[in-house]
Structures are given as C-alpha cells and as structure tokens.
Motif scaffolding. Structure first.
Motif, PDB file in Angstrom:
ATOM      1  N   MET A  96       0.826  -1.212   0.000  1.00 17.64           N
ATOM      2  CA  MET A  96       0.000   0.000   0.000  1.00 17.64           C
ATOM      3  C   MET A  96       0.862   1.264   0.000  1.00 17.64           C
ATOM      4  O   MET A  96       0.500   2.263  -0.614  1.00 17.64           O
ATOM      5  CB  MET A  96      -0.964  -0.007   1.188  1.00 17.64           C
ATOM      6  CG  MET A  96      -2.039  -1.060   1.074  1.00 17.64           C
ATOM      7  SD  MET A  96      -2.975  -0.985  -0.484  1.00 17.64           S
ATOM      8  CE  MET A  96      -3.755   0.602  -0.306  1.00 17.64           C
ATOM      9  N   GLU A  97       2.011   1.210   0.665  1.00 15.58           N
ATOM     10  CA  GLU A  97       2.917   2.361   0.663  1.00 15.58           C
ATOM     11  C   GLU A  97       3.395   2.666  -0.761  1.00 15.58           C
ATOM     12  O   GLU A  97       3.385   3.813  -1.204  1.00 15.58           O
ATOM     13  CB  GLU A  97       4.122   2.078   1.564  1.00 15.58           C
ATOM     14  CG  GLU A  97       5.101   3.218   1.650  1.00 15.58           C
ATOM     15  CD  GLU A  97       6.272   2.922   2.574  1.00 15.58           C
ATOM     16  OE1 GLU A  97       7.206   3.735   2.586  1.00 15.58           O
ATOM     17  OE2 GLU A  97       6.266   1.885   3.272  1.00 15.58           O
ATOM     18  N   VAL A  98       3.784   1.622  -1.487  1.00 20.67           N
ATOM     19  CA  VAL A  98       4.234   1.809  -2.863  1.00 20.67           C
ATOM     20  C   VAL A  98       3.063   2.214  -3.751  1.00 20.67           C
ATOM     21  O   VAL A  98       3.195   3.106  -4.600  1.00 20.67           O
ATOM     22  CB  VAL A  98       4.932   0.549  -3.406  1.00 20.67           C
ATOM     23  CG1 VAL A  98       5.266   0.711  -4.884  1.00 20.67           C
ATOM     24  CG2 VAL A  98       6.187   0.259  -2.605  1.00 20.67           C
ATOM     25  N   ALA A  99       1.913   1.599  -3.561  1.00 25.08           N
ATOM     26  CA  ALA A  99       0.740   1.947  -4.361  1.00 25.08           C
ATOM     27  C   ALA A  99       0.369   3.416  -4.166  1.00 25.08           C
ATOM     28  O   ALA A  99       0.069   4.120  -5.141  1.00 25.08           O
ATOM     29  CB  ALA A  99      -0.439   1.043  -3.999  1.00 25.08           C
ATOM     30  N   GLU A 100       0.395   3.891  -2.937  1.00 22.36           N
ATOM     31  CA  GLU A 100       0.074   5.297  -2.682  1.00 22.36           C
ATOM     32  C   GLU A 100       1.107   6.212  -3.322  1.00 22.36           C
ATOM     33  O   GLU A 100       0.756   7.207  -3.946  1.00 22.36           O
ATOM     34  CB  GLU A 100      -0.007   5.566  -1.180  1.00 22.36           C
ATOM     35  CG  GLU A 100      -0.428   6.991  -0.882  1.00 22.36           C
ATOM     36  CD  GLU A 100      -0.728   7.227   0.582  1.00 22.36           C
ATOM     37  OE1 GLU A 100      -0.470   8.352   1.026  1.00 22.36           O
ATOM     38  OE2 GLU A 100      -1.208   6.299   1.254  1.00 22.36           O
ATOM     39  N   TRP A 101       2.383   5.868  -3.194  1.00 21.52           N
ATOM     40  CA  TRP A 101       3.454   6.655  -3.806  1.00 21.52           C
ATOM     41  C   TRP A 101       3.260   6.717  -5.322  1.00 21.52           C
ATOM     42  O   TRP A 101       3.379   7.766  -5.939  1.00 21.52           O
ATOM     43  CB  TRP A 101       4.805   6.025  -3.449  1.00 21.52           C
ATOM     44  CG  TRP A 101       5.987   6.707  -4.056  1.00 21.52           C
ATOM     45  CD1 TRP A 101       6.676   7.747  -3.528  1.00 21.52           C
ATOM     46  CD2 TRP A 101       6.621   6.390  -5.288  1.00 21.52           C
ATOM     47  NE1 TRP A 101       7.701   8.109  -4.366  1.00 21.52           N
ATOM     48  CE2 TRP A 101       7.694   7.276  -5.464  1.00 21.52           C
ATOM     49  CE3 TRP A 101       6.393   5.437  -6.281  1.00 21.52           C
ATOM     50  CZ2 TRP A 101       8.528   7.249  -6.576  1.00 21.52           C
ATOM     51  CZ3 TRP A 101       7.228   5.402  -7.389  1.00 21.52           C
ATOM     52  CH2 TRP A 101       8.275   6.297  -7.521  1.00 21.52           C
ATOM     53  N   TRP A 102       2.924   5.557  -5.918  1.00 19.86           N
ATOM     54  CA  TRP A 102       2.793   5.427  -7.369  1.00 19.86           C
ATOM     55  C   TRP A 102       1.534   6.141  -7.874  1.00 19.86           C
ATOM     56  O   TRP A 102       1.604   6.933  -8.823  1.00 19.86           O
ATOM     57  CB  TRP A 102       2.727   3.947  -7.709  1.00 19.86           C
ATOM     58  CG  TRP A 102       2.830   3.570  -9.160  1.00 19.86           C
ATOM     59  CD1 TRP A 102       1.853   3.684 -10.107  1.00 19.86           C
ATOM     60  CD2 TRP A 102       3.950   3.001  -9.815  1.00 19.86           C
ATOM     61  NE1 TRP A 102       2.299   3.212 -11.311  1.00 19.86           N
ATOM     62  CE2 TRP A 102       3.590   2.781 -11.151  1.00 19.86           C
ATOM     63  CE3 TRP A 102       5.223   2.632  -9.395  1.00 19.86           C
ATOM     64  CZ2 TRP A 102       4.464   2.210 -12.081  1.00 19.86           C
ATOM     65  CZ3 TRP A 102       6.081   2.067 -10.317  1.00 19.86           C
ATOM     66  CH2 TRP A 102       5.704   1.865 -11.643  1.00 19.86           C
ATOM     67  N   ILE A 103       0.408   5.889  -7.233  1.00 18.40           N
ATOM     68  CA  ILE A 103      -0.880   6.358  -7.741  1.00 18.40           C
ATOM     69  C   ILE A 103      -1.247   7.744  -7.227  1.00 18.40           C
ATOM     70  O   ILE A 103      -1.565   8.644  -8.002  1.00 18.40           O
ATOM     71  CB  ILE A 103      -1.993   5.344  -7.387  1.00 18.40           C
ATOM     72  CG1 ILE A 103      -1.715   4.008  -8.075  1.00 18.40           C
ATOM     73  CG2 ILE A 103      -3.368   5.875  -7.772  1.00 18.40           C
ATOM     74  CD1 ILE A 103      -2.516   2.839  -7.525  1.00 18.40           C
ATOM     75  N   LYS A 104      -1.216   7.937  -5.925  1.00 19.31           N
ATOM     76  CA  LYS A 104      -1.638   9.217  -5.344  1.00 19.31           C
ATOM     77  C   LYS A 104      -0.580  10.302  -5.465  1.00 19.31           C
ATOM     78  O   LYS A 104      -0.867  11.410  -5.891  1.00 19.31           O
ATOM     79  CB  LYS A 104      -2.004   9.045  -3.870  1.00 19.31           C
ATOM     80  CG  LYS A 104      -3.345   8.446  -3.625  1.00 19.31           C
ATOM     81  CD  LYS A 104      -3.617   8.470  -2.136  1.00 19.31           C
ATOM     82  CE  LYS A 104      -5.067   8.224  -1.826  1.00 19.31           C
ATOM     83  NZ  LYS A 104      -5.307   8.274  -0.377  1.00 19.31           N
ATOM     84  N   THR A 105       0.650   9.983  -5.068  1.00 17.13           N
ATOM     85  CA  THR A 105       1.691  11.001  -5.021  1.00 17.13           C
ATOM     86  C   THR A 105       2.143  11.420  -6.413  1.00 17.13           C
ATOM     87  O   THR A 105       2.235  12.611  -6.702  1.00 17.13           O
ATOM     88  CB  THR A 105       2.911  10.506  -4.215  1.00 17.13           C
ATOM     89  OG1 THR A 105       2.464  10.133  -2.912  1.00 17.13           O
ATOM     90  CG2 THR A 105       3.967  11.584  -4.094  1.00 17.13           C
ATOM     91  N   HIS A 106       2.415  10.439  -7.287  1.00 15.66           N
ATOM     92  CA  HIS A 106       2.987  10.754  -8.594  1.00 15.66           C
ATOM     93  C   HIS A 106       2.015  10.603  -9.755  1.00 15.66           C
ATOM     94  O   HIS A 106       2.366  10.930 -10.890  1.00 15.66           O
ATOM     95  CB  HIS A 106       4.246   9.911  -8.829  1.00 15.66           C
ATOM     96  CG  HIS A 106       5.343  10.271  -7.892  1.00 15.66           C
ATOM     97  ND1 HIS A 106       6.099  11.406  -8.021  1.00 15.66           N
ATOM     98  CD2 HIS A 106       5.779   9.668  -6.760  1.00 15.66           C
ATOM     99  CE1 HIS A 106       6.972  11.475  -7.040  1.00 15.66           C
ATOM    100  NE2 HIS A 106       6.784  10.434  -6.240  1.00 15.66           N
TER     101      HIS A 106
END
Length: 73
Positions: free
Chosen positions: A43-53
């Motif tokens: 979920m940390e990577v998913a949030e970084w990938w989808i939400k942040t960038h």
C-alpha cells in the motif's frame, strides 16, 4: 518511502533495464512477489505510485528510477 524500499525499486528497475533495454515498462507490482505477504508495504508503494505521482499502471523503468533519485522526468 523507506530507503530499503527505494533501493529495492532501483535494483528491480536496473535488472529489467539490463534484460530488456531502457524502454522496458514496470508496474508497482514488479517490486513484490506474487503473494500479498506485506500489505502495508504494498500500500505504501501503491500510494506513492498512484496518489503522489499519479503514474499510469505501466511506466518506463528509467522514469521510476529518475523519480526515486530526484531527477526531473
């Protein structure tokens, strides 16, 4: 994002680039086994990938490396 996770992402991107060239694409699932053994990190990577960038499902591995390394894309 954790430094160990950044290091893992860069290592996976480097391996894929070495195998298939600098136009190879990756998704954030490329950094995990085919099992959900650590949902918090996923979920940390998913949030970084989808939400942040706001990245697409597949992106060039070189682009991901550049983002991790703070190089403008």
């Amino acid at each position: 994002m954790q430094e160990s996770l950044k290091d893992k992402i860069i290592a996976v991107c480097n391996k894929k680039i070495a195998a298939k060239g600098d136009q190879v694409g990756v998704s954030f699932y490329a950094f995990f086994k085919n099992e959900n053994d650590n949902p918090e990190v996923l979920m940390e990577v998913a949030e970084w990938w989808i939400k942040t960038h706001r990245l697409n499902h597949f992106e060039k591995a070189i682009k991901i490396k550049n983002i991790i390394n703070g190089i403008p894309t």
